[in-house]
Design an enzyme around this catalytic site. Structure first.
Site, PDB file in Angstrom:
ATOM      1  N   LYS A  73       4.145 -20.606  46.260  1.00 49.71           N
ATOM      2  CA  LYS A  73       3.149 -21.406  45.736  1.00 49.71           C
ATOM      3  C   LYS A  73       3.464 -22.692  46.193  1.00 49.71           C
ATOM      4  CE  LYS A  73       6.435 -21.985  41.899  1.00 49.71           C
ATOM      5  NZ  LYS A  73       6.870 -21.727  40.321  1.00 49.71           N
ATOM      6  N   ARG A 102       5.981 -21.405  27.423  1.00 55.22           N
ATOM      7  CA  ARG A 102       5.167 -21.817  28.582  1.00 55.22           C
ATOM      8  C   ARG A 102       3.922 -20.810  28.318  1.00 55.22           C
ATOM      9  NH1 ARG A 102       6.541 -23.583  34.737  1.00 55.22           N
ATOM     10  NH2 ARG A 102       6.804 -21.245  34.701  1.00 55.22           N
ATOM     11  N   TYR A 147       3.828 -54.378  53.071  1.00 51.51           N
ATOM     12  CA  TYR A 147       3.250 -54.822  51.697  1.00 51.51           C
ATOM     13  C   TYR A 147       4.153 -55.576  50.716  1.00 51.51           C
ATOM     14  CZ  TYR A 147      -0.773 -51.759  52.875  1.00 51.51           C
ATOM     15  OH  TYR A 147      -1.959 -51.527  53.695  1.00 51.51           O
ATOM     16  N   MET A 168       0.844 -45.921  52.755  1.00 49.83           N
ATOM     17  CA  MET A 168       0.156 -44.762  52.702  1.00 49.83           C
ATOM     18  C   MET A 168       0.603 -43.654  53.742  1.00 49.83           C
ATOM     19  SD  MET A 168      -3.622 -43.680  52.314  1.00 49.83           S
ATOM     20  CE  MET A 168      -3.848 -44.520  50.685  1.00 49.83           C
TER      21      MET A 168
END
Ligand SMILES: *Cc1c(COP(=O)(O)O)cnc(C)c1O
Length: 377
Positions: free
Chosen positions: A41, A135, A268, A316
């Protein structure tokens, strides 16, 4: 300086040999009667689901688990055969996809089981049993709910499973709780058999369930993080007897190097201010690639076997490292964020410790924009 083949901006290298060693380690540990059902996954914990599942398939693995129907479809489209179990919820509108792609769906609770029954075709399902995590799953002491679902013609119940929630801990209370979960699972399975339900497989353990409770024997083990040669936390090292090897390396290449004077800020917010005349290298990898923005100021990368501290705010798509102490470093040199360089190594566990999280989170967030390369040999 050294150049590495492939890898232009920011990339992941996958070590096939180490993956094979980890598979062999777990097969040895699980013994004959238990098959691996690797958790692939979240893009195989950031490693690249199609690449990892493809390699595992070549090593003879025939069962996989994923979190969503979309992840299952991606594997089928990449030619992955065998059983693919969707561990999570699939909306009713997507039930046809389960059938179309031959995916096995988890029954997340009894109501959901009834929805699955309404689908006008036959679906393969595994019933989740809640043994204490609270869960997913049908409560362990209500096996009759599973018995009822198993009797429905539309459902092909090929498995039942549960999930351990404190198996990673060796604290007395957690060990006792895990043993209770195991006992509850066994009791539920026994009830199903007594009620005449047949032909289903069982599975309970994930990575830490196998490492800490090797005496348990079920038909499958759903191993995720440890199969990638990673433990959740640095402190856990030793559980695997030194027999697990990291599959993933995360690398980038220096885009440019600039000199900043004492008192000048970088990036930044000018969040980093050089205390002395410094050489700052820019790496073309950033938080969109999964580097936590909050990593700034905490860790380092490796360049030519030496440490270069991470400075300034992670952008980013880019980040900064201080190479003042590394005069030989040039543009286009390789920087290792996770992996080895010379005698030095940054493990995913180390990286996670800088960030105050577990390595699972660090690797599973590695972005889709990263190139992924399988290293052979
Ligand atoms: C993710 C997951 C696994 C794999 O867990 P690891 O700790 O990575 O081995 C196994 N079972 C379920 C239900 C999961 O959600």
């Amino acid at each position: 300086m050294k150049q590495c083949e492939g890898g232009h901006r920011a990339w992941i290298e996958l070590d096939r040999t180490n993956l094979a060693k980890n598979v062999a380690f777990f097969r040895g540990m699980l013994g004959e009667g238990c098959a691996l059902m690797p958790a692939v996954k979240a893009n195989a914990y950031g490693h690249g689901a199609a690449l990892i599942a493809g390699e595992l398939q070549r090593f003879g693995v025939t069962d996989f688990c994923v979190a969503s129907v979309g992840e299952g479809i991606e594997l089928r489209e990449e030619g992955i055969k065998g059983q693919i179990l969707v561990l999570g919820f699939t909306p009713q509108t997507d039930f046809a996809l389960l059938a179309q792609y031959d995916l096995t769906q988890t029954i997340v609770d009894a109501d959901y089981g009834r929805k699955l029954c309404e689908y006008p075709g036959r679906l393969k399902v595994h019933a989740a049993i809640d043994t204490g995590m609270h869960r997913l799953g049908i409560p362990w002491d209500r096996p009759e709910k599973i018995v009822r679902l198993a009797a429905v013609e539309n459902l092909n119940l090929t498995g039942v499973f549960s999930h351990l929630c404190v198996a990673d801990s060796r604290e007395d209370w957690d060990v006792a709780y895990t043993r209770e979960q195991i006992a509850r699972f066994d009791a539920a399975v026994k009830e199903l058999r007594l009620a005449g339900v047949r032909g289903f497989k069982t599975h309970l353990q994930s990575s830490y369930g196998v490492l800490n409770y090797p005496e348990c024997h079920y038909d499958y083990a759903r191993i995720g993080i440890a199969l990638y040669g990673i433990l959740s936390r640095k402190e856990d090292a030793g559980k695997e007897c030194g027999k697990l090897f990291p599959v993933l390396s995360l690398k980038s290449r220096i885009a440019c190097i600039r000199t900043v004077e004492a008192g000048e800020g970088v990036g930044y917010g000018l969040a980093y201010v050089a205390e002395e005349r410094s050489r700052i290298a820019v790496l073309p990898i950033g938080y969109a690639d999964g580097i936590p923005r909050s990593l700034a100021g905490k860790g380092y990368v490796l360049i030519d076997g030496k440490r270069a501290p991470i400075v300034g705010r992670i952008c980013m798509d880019q980040m900064f490292v201080d190479v003042t102490g590394l005069p030989g470093v040039e543009t286009a040199d390789e920087a290792v964020l996770i992996g080895t360089s010379g005698q030095e190594q940054i493990t995913a566990e180390q990286y996670a410790a800088w960030e105050g999280t577990i390595s699972n989170e660090i690797v599973s967030r590695l972005g889709g924009r990263l190139e992924r390369i399988v290293k052979v040999g």
